[in-house]
Enzyme design. Structure first.
Site, PDB file in Angstrom:
ATOM      1  N   GLY A 231      45.817  47.582  43.994  1.00  0.00           N
ATOM      2  CA  GLY A 231      45.017  48.437  44.865  1.00  0.00           C
ATOM      3  C   GLY A 231      43.951  47.644  45.593  1.00  0.00           C
ATOM      4  O   GLY A 231      43.225  48.175  46.419  1.00  0.00           O
ATOM      5  N   CYS A 232      43.860  46.359  45.279  1.00  0.00           N
ATOM      6  CA  CYS A 232      42.903  45.473  45.922  1.00  0.00           C
ATOM      7  C   CYS A 232      43.648  44.518  46.839  1.00  0.00           C
ATOM      8  O   CYS A 232      44.720  44.040  46.489  1.00  0.00           O
ATOM      9  CB  CYS A 232      42.144  44.641  44.893  1.00  0.00           C
ATOM     10  SG  CYS A 232      41.229  45.603  43.700  1.00  0.00           S
ATOM     11  N   GLN A 233      43.077  44.231  47.991  1.00  0.00           N
ATOM     12  CA  GLN A 233      43.661  43.234  48.873  1.00  0.00           C
ATOM     13  C   GLN A 233      43.491  41.852  48.255  1.00  0.00           C
ATOM     14  O   GLN A 233      44.376  41.019  48.313  1.00  0.00           O
ATOM     15  CB  GLN A 233      42.991  43.287  50.240  1.00  0.00           C
ATOM     16  CG  GLN A 233      43.554  42.283  51.221  1.00  0.00           C
ATOM     17  CD  GLN A 233      42.910  42.398  52.593  1.00  0.00           C
ATOM     18  OE1 GLN A 233      42.082  43.269  52.840  1.00  0.00           O
ATOM     19  NE2 GLN A 233      43.279  41.512  53.483  1.00  0.00           N
TER      20      GLN A 233
END
Length: 147
Positions: free
Chosen positions: A59-61
């Site tokens: 969910g994190c770049q």
């Protein structure tokens, strides 16, 4: 591995007040971003052996790894990112939540985000990553409470 620098304050509420006070010293967002980067450098060591897909926060770049230890009495979170600003966001979340009881974690909303203006100054991808980090922390607290 259970050594940690957190909690710094006696309660999560106290941590949120301290964070708001500290960020209040800075006049503009370039100074606040620099402070965030400096905080990220203060994260406790994160073993390379933990940098696995099993500990990766999706969910994190940016790449973020997180490990939770403990039980309902005290949950300790260890985390790191390959991004300097994201590491600072991790530091703030751990300052509020790590080392606290599952009950306190579950009862604590991350008000510091709005109080310091982060919600207005993070890119959508960083906001999504921060939301994923906070969801992970709250999910672990909920699971600990059910055990």
């Amino acid at each position: 591995m259970t050594d940690t620098h957190f909690p710094l304050e006696p309660t999560a509420a106290d941590a949120q007040v301290a964070i708001a006070d500290e960020f209040g010293f800075f006049g503009d967002w370039s100074e606040r971003y620099q402070y965030l980067i400096d905080l990220g450098r203060k994260l406790p060591d994160f073993p390379d052996a933990w940098k696995t897909e099993a500990h990766r926060l999706h969910g994190c770049q940016s790449l973020v790894w997180i490990v939770a230890e403990g039980d309902a009495n005290a949950l300790v979170f260890h985390a790191i990112s390959d991004s300097a600003i994201v590491s600072g966001l991790i530091y703030l979340a751990l300052r509020v939540y790590s080392g606290r009881s599952a009950r306190e974690i579950a009862a604590t909303q991350p008000d510091y985000i709005a109080h310091i203006g982060l919600s207005k100054h993070l890119s959508p991808t960083r906001s999504n990553g921060l939301a994923a980090l906070l969801a992970f922390i709250h999910e672990r607290a909920g699971a600990a409470l059910q055990q």
